[in-house]
Structures are given as structure tokens and as C-alpha cells.
Enzyme design. Structure first.
Site, PDB file in Angstrom:
ATOM      1  N   ASP A  66     -10.493  68.878 -53.233  1.00  0.00           N
ATOM      2  CA  ASP A  66     -10.658  68.830 -54.691  1.00  0.00           C
ATOM      3  C   ASP A  66      -9.969  70.067 -55.284  1.00  0.00           C
ATOM      4  O   ASP A  66      -9.884  71.113 -54.644  1.00  0.00           O
ATOM      5  CB  ASP A  66     -12.156  68.831 -55.014  1.00  0.00           C
ATOM      6  CG  ASP A  66     -12.458  68.653 -56.496  1.00  0.00           C
ATOM      7  OD1 ASP A  66     -12.762  67.514 -56.905  1.00  0.00           O
ATOM      8  OD2 ASP A  66     -12.394  69.662 -57.256  1.00  0.00           O
TER       9      ASP A  66
ATOM     10  N   HIS B  59     -10.973  72.085 -57.366  1.00  0.00           N
ATOM     11  CA  HIS B  59     -11.914  73.196 -57.577  1.00  0.00           C
ATOM     12  C   HIS B  59     -12.575  73.593 -56.261  1.00  0.00           C
ATOM     13  O   HIS B  59     -12.793  72.747 -55.393  1.00  0.00           O
ATOM     14  CB  HIS B  59     -12.994  72.783 -58.585  1.00  0.00           C
ATOM     15  CG  HIS B  59     -12.438  72.279 -59.884  1.00  0.00           C
ATOM     16  ND1 HIS B  59     -12.308  70.938 -60.161  1.00  0.00           N
ATOM     17  CD2 HIS B  59     -11.968  72.952 -60.963  1.00  0.00           C
ATOM     18  CE1 HIS B  59     -11.777  70.795 -61.369  1.00  0.00           C
ATOM     19  NE2 HIS B  59     -11.552  72.002 -61.880  1.00  0.00           N
TER      20      HIS B  59
ATOM     21  N   HIS C 190     -20.150  70.782 -55.955  1.00  0.00           N
ATOM     22  CA  HIS C 190     -20.629  71.989 -56.667  1.00  0.00           C
ATOM     23  C   HIS C 190     -22.146  72.157 -56.578  1.00  0.00           C
ATOM     24  O   HIS C 190     -22.676  73.161 -57.068  1.00  0.00           O
ATOM     25  CB  HIS C 190     -20.210  71.952 -58.141  1.00  0.00           C
ATOM     26  CG  HIS C 190     -18.726  71.961 -58.340  1.00  0.00           C
ATOM     27  ND1 HIS C 190     -17.901  72.943 -57.820  1.00  0.00           N
ATOM     28  CD2 HIS C 190     -17.892  71.104 -58.999  1.00  0.00           C
ATOM     29  CE1 HIS C 190     -16.652  72.688 -58.154  1.00  0.00           C
ATOM     30  NE2 HIS C 190     -16.607  71.574 -58.864  1.00  0.00           N
TER      31      HIS C 190
ATOM     32  N   TYR D 236      -9.844  62.851 -62.557  1.00  0.00           N
ATOM     33  CA  TYR D 236     -10.248  62.481 -63.918  1.00  0.00           C
ATOM     34  C   TYR D 236      -9.162  61.796 -64.725  1.00  0.00           C
ATOM     35  O   TYR D 236      -9.369  61.509 -65.901  1.00  0.00           O
ATOM     36  CB  TYR D 236     -10.771  63.734 -64.640  1.00  0.00           C
ATOM     37  CG  TYR D 236     -11.857  64.406 -63.831  1.00  0.00           C
ATOM     38  CD1 TYR D 236     -13.148  63.892 -63.838  1.00  0.00           C
ATOM     39  CD2 TYR D 236     -11.577  65.495 -63.003  1.00  0.00           C
ATOM     40  CE1 TYR D 236     -14.143  64.450 -63.048  1.00  0.00           C
ATOM     41  CE2 TYR D 236     -12.570  66.072 -62.213  1.00  0.00           C
ATOM     42  CZ  TYR D 236     -13.835  65.539 -62.246  1.00  0.00           C
ATOM     43  OH  TYR D 236     -14.817  66.084 -61.453  1.00  0.00           O
TER      44      TYR D 236
ATOM     45  N   ASP E 105      -8.269  65.634 -58.264  1.00  0.00           N
ATOM     46  CA  ASP E 105      -7.955  66.310 -59.530  1.00  0.00           C
ATOM     47  C   ASP E 105      -6.867  67.373 -59.391  1.00  0.00           C
ATOM     48  O   ASP E 105      -6.479  67.994 -60.393  1.00  0.00           O
ATOM     49  CB  ASP E 105      -9.215  66.873 -60.214  1.00  0.00           C
ATOM     50  CG  ASP E 105     -10.157  67.582 -59.274  1.00  0.00           C
ATOM     51  OD1 ASP E 105      -9.821  67.756 -58.092  1.00  0.00           O
ATOM     52  OD2 ASP E 105     -11.254  67.974 -59.734  1.00  0.00           O
TER      53      ASP E 105
HETATM   54  C1  SP5 Z   1     -16.383  67.672 -59.126  1.00  0.00           C
HETATM   55  C2  SP5 Z   1     -15.482  68.390 -60.053  1.00  0.00           C
HETATM   56  O1  SP5 Z   1     -14.275  68.220 -60.018  1.00  0.00           O
HETATM   57  N1  SP5 Z   1     -16.067  69.154 -60.956  1.00  0.00           N
HETATM   58  C3  SP5 Z   1     -15.228  69.843 -61.858  1.00  0.00           C
HETATM   59  C4  SP5 Z   1     -16.063  70.686 -62.698  1.00  0.00           C
HETATM   60  C5  SP5 Z   1     -15.162  71.568 -63.471  1.00  0.00           C
HETATM   61  N2  SP5 Z   1     -15.480  71.479 -64.837  1.00  0.00           N
HETATM   62  C6  SP5 Z   1     -15.075  72.653 -65.491  1.00  0.00           C
HETATM   63  C7  SP5 Z   1     -14.946  72.374 -66.905  1.00  0.00           C
HETATM   64  C8  SP5 Z   1     -14.495  73.581 -67.616  1.00  0.00           C
HETATM   65  C9  SP5 Z   1     -14.377  73.294 -69.039  1.00  0.00           C
HETATM   66  N3  SP5 Z   1     -13.602  72.118 -69.309  1.00  0.00           N
HETATM   67  C10 SP5 Z   1     -13.202  72.158 -70.640  1.00  0.00           C
HETATM   68  C11 SP5 Z   1     -12.546  70.901 -71.017  1.00  0.00           C
HETATM   69  C12 SP5 Z   1     -12.205  70.998 -72.458  1.00  0.00           C
HETATM   70  N4  SP5 Z   1     -11.698  69.773 -72.909  1.00  0.00           N
HETATM   71 ZN    ZN Z   2     -12.766  69.225 -59.125  1.00  0.00          ZN
END
Ligand code: SP5
Ligand code: ZN
Length: 358
Positions: free
Chosen positions: A207, A209, A171, A336, A297
Site C-alpha cells: 500500500d 502508506h 492502519h 481509491y 494506492d
Molecule cells: C488504507 C489506506 O490507504 N488508508 C489511507 C489513509 C490515509 N488517509 C490520509 C488522509 C489525509 C488527508 N486526506 C485529505 C484529502 C483531502 N481531499
Molecule cells: Zn493507503
């Protein structure tokens, strides 16, 4: 099962303790934790992989993908924050942005470099979730060194190498950072392969995302093909503003970017077919080397995505990428679920070895 490829590792990852993430203004526990890398190392060691310590690389390798201003900022952000007394007043123990220089403010002018330490953060951070603490820079530098060391090994003749990068990188864009990422490890590996081997390099990002940082870095570059399969951002998932299939590269890089969006709930069949499609695309475009941005993920049970891929799906995806038969650097991105992450990475890596051996 014995993995034959080198696993590059940096102890410095432990220095990065984000201490949670600020999401919609609330400090939540966060999922990008040191234990992730420890679990991966344990699983790959148990599978017989050779561990190699990341070696330090000069800043030039980072300047091939990031602006000097971003690197200078990240290197001193924590010390500046501390020197400004912010951990005591108002009591914020991580660097957190509060004001963002939104493009609509500027009538085409360049934003001023702000005098206040608190305002500097928003010049480089594009979200509030990606916190900087005392060890963040050293750890991010260690992750980039791991990716570069893996690329060096492949340039030196290893068929493939895996870099256990933490914090992740995909990212992070040329001038800004976010999404738990600070330096783009996959992009620095791609530049290293490109300078050490002939021909176009493909980055295939699995990934869950969209790899928006990698996309941005190479968007106008015809020599680095960037493909990403991810949950459709149009269904409400990070990075929300980017990752749509209509993003295909620009200028000389027109056609050298490819996004494949999958629906929430997609499992092994749909997801591995999307990975195989990106592999065919890279082959047809003439890729001579490969970087796999290996986030796990997309797994069912991962707290950060709604996809439903199993360990067998990761093995199959690894096989499809290994079958390209290209010199390959695998770079760790997200993933994660601490109970599953070791097995998922190990299966993906083993799959890529299966595929390469044919
Ligand atoms: C590297 C990677 O996988 N980064 C992922 C970043 C995405 N994070 C977004 C989070 C959005 C909000 N998450 C809320 C969790 C609430 N418990
Ligand atoms: Zn990710």
C-alpha cells in the site's frame, strides 16, 4: 488471462458507509467508499476468478491481534452513540472523537475510562477521519472473516487466495484504530497462517502508506516479519509519525521489521525494485508463508498518494512476490481511483500467479 485463485468476498462490506471523513475539522467526501470493493469484484470475476463467500470466525481470531477492549468498543460504539442522542444533539450522525488521551498527560498513570460516550471515542480512535456508523462493525467483521477464510483455504492446501477486504486494515493497531481501518485483516491472516503452517510468516505491505498498525502488532515478534514500502512519511505523508527506515523491530523482534521509503513521484522502476528488495529480505529471513497487504494506492492518479506506479508496475510487483513460491494470502488494503482499481488489483494478482508458476 484466467485467475485460478479463490477470491473471498463478504457482502457485509456494503453496510459500512463512512459518510465522509473529518479532516482538519472539515467533513470531506472521503474516498474509502463501497464502490471500491464492487469494482474489484467485477474485475476479478471478469478475469475468471472463483468467488467464495467469507465464513464467520470466532472472536479468538481477532483477539490474537487486538485487545478485547478495542473489540468491545467497536462492537457497541454506534449503538452507544445513538443511545446518547448524539445524532440529534448536536447532530453528528457518525462516531467522531473529540478528546485524545495523549501520553504526555498522564505522568505514567493509565487514562481513566471516561463516563461520557463522547469521550470514549478518543480512547480508541487515533484520528478524526475514521468514522463509525450503523454498519461499520458488521462490515469490519466481514472483512476480517474474508481474510481468515482466505488463510484457511491456504492452510488447507490452496497455493494462494485473495481476500477482498473492505474496510481495509493495515492502519489498525492492537489497541486503537484509524486511517480508514478498524480491524487489521492482514494481521489476523498472518496469525492464522502461523498457527496452521510451520515457520515464520512474512507480511509484505505494498500500500502507498506505511502499514503502521501491522508494524505495531508484530513489533516485538520474531516469527512475523513485517516489511512495508510506502511514500516517505518524512516528506509529509500519512501516517506522518511512523514508517521511517530506522524502525526495525524491538526486543526479540529486533530486525524483523523493515520499512522502505520511496520519494513522492516514484514510478514503476523504483517502486517494483523496493518490492523485490522486501521479497529478498523475507526469503533470506526464512519466511515460510506470505501475506501481501495489497493496497493499490501507489498508482499514478490515485487521490491519496503522490506515487506514480502503473498497471504494469503492479503486475511486476505481483510477480516478484509470487516468485517466492510461498503459500500466499493477498489482502486488499487501499486504492481509491475507482476507474483504475479493478484493473490494478487484477494485474497484481495475475502477476503473483505468473511468478508462482515461474
Ligand atoms: C488504507 C489506506 O490507504 N488508508 C489511507 C489513509 C490515509 N488517509 C490520509 C488522509 C489525509 C488527508 N486526506 C485529505 C484529502 C483531502 N481531499
Ligand atoms: Zn493507503
Amino acid at each position: 488471462m484466467t485467475l485460478s485463485l479463490p477470491v473471498v468476498w463478504s457482502e457485509r462490506h456494503r453496510l459500512h458507509e463512512p459518510g465522509g471523513e473529518i479532516w482538519v475539522g472539515v467533513r470531506t467526501p472521503g474516498t474509502e467508499v463501497p464502490e471500491r470493493a464492487e469494482r474489484i469484484r467485477a474485475a476479478l470475476s471478469a478475469a475468471g476468478a472463483r468467488l467464495v463467500e467469507a465464513s464467520p470466525h470466532p472472536d479468538e481470531a481477532l483477539l490474537a491481534v487486538h485487545d478485547a477492549a478495542l473489540l468491545e468498543y467497536l462492537a457497541r460504539a454506534w449503538e452507544d452513540w445513538q443511545a446518547a442522542g448524539l445524532p440529534d444533539d448536536p447532530g453528528q450522525d457518525r462516531v467522531v472523537p473529540y478528546l485524545f488521551p495523549h501520553p504526555g498527560l498522564f505522568s505514567g498513570l493509565a487514562p481513566a475510562v471516561p463516563a461520557a460516550t463522547t469521550a470514549m471515542a478518543g480512547l480508541f480512535a487515533y484520528d478524526t477521519m475514521t468514522l463509525v456508523g450503523p454498519g461499520t462493525w458488521d462490515a469490519a467483521r466481514g472483512a476480517a472473516d474474508a481474510a481468515l477464510t482466505a488463510a484457511d483455504l491456504v492452510v488447507g492446501g490452496e497455493p494462494a487466495a485473495y481476500a477482498c477486504c473492505r474496510p481495509p486494515g493495515h492502519h489498525a493497531a492492537r489497541t486503537c484504530f484509524g486511517g480508514s481501518c478498524y480491524l487489521n485483516n492482514a494481521a489476523v491472516a498472518a496469525q492464522r497462517l502461523r498457527s496452521g503452517l510451520a515457520g515464520p510468516v512474512a507480511v509484505i505491505d505494498v500500500d502507498a502508506h506505511h502499514g503502521n498498525g501491522t508494524q505495531q502488532i508484530f513489533y516485538e515478534d520474531p516469527e512475523v516479519l513485517v516489511g512495508s514500502v510506502h511514500v516517505d512519511p518524512g516528506t509529509g505523508w500519512f501516517p506522518h509519525f511512523l514508517g521511517f527506515e530506522r524502525e526495525r523491530g524491538a526486543g526479540r523482534g529486533e530486525g524483523a521489521n523493515r520499512n522502505v521509503c520511496v520519494a513522492p513521484g516514484t514510478g514503476d522502476e523504483g517502486w517494483t525494485e523496493a518490492v523485490a528488495e522486501l521479497a529478498r529480505w523475507a526469503r533470506e529471513a526464512g519466511a515460510q508463508a506470505l501475506v501481501v497487504a495489497l493496497g493499490v494506492d501507489a498508482a499514478g492518479g490515485d487521490p491519496e498518494s503522490p506515487l506514480d506506479v502503473s498497471a504494469a508496475g503492479f503486475r511486476a510487483a505481483g510477480r516478484a512476490l509470487g516468485e517466492l513460491g510461498l503459500p500466499t494470502v493477498l489482502v486488499q488494503e487501499g486504492g481509491y481511483d475507482l476507474e483504475a482499481i479493478g484493473e490494478l488489483v487484477s494485474e497484481a494478482v495475475a502477476g503473483s500467479e505468473d511468478g508462482r508458476r515461474g
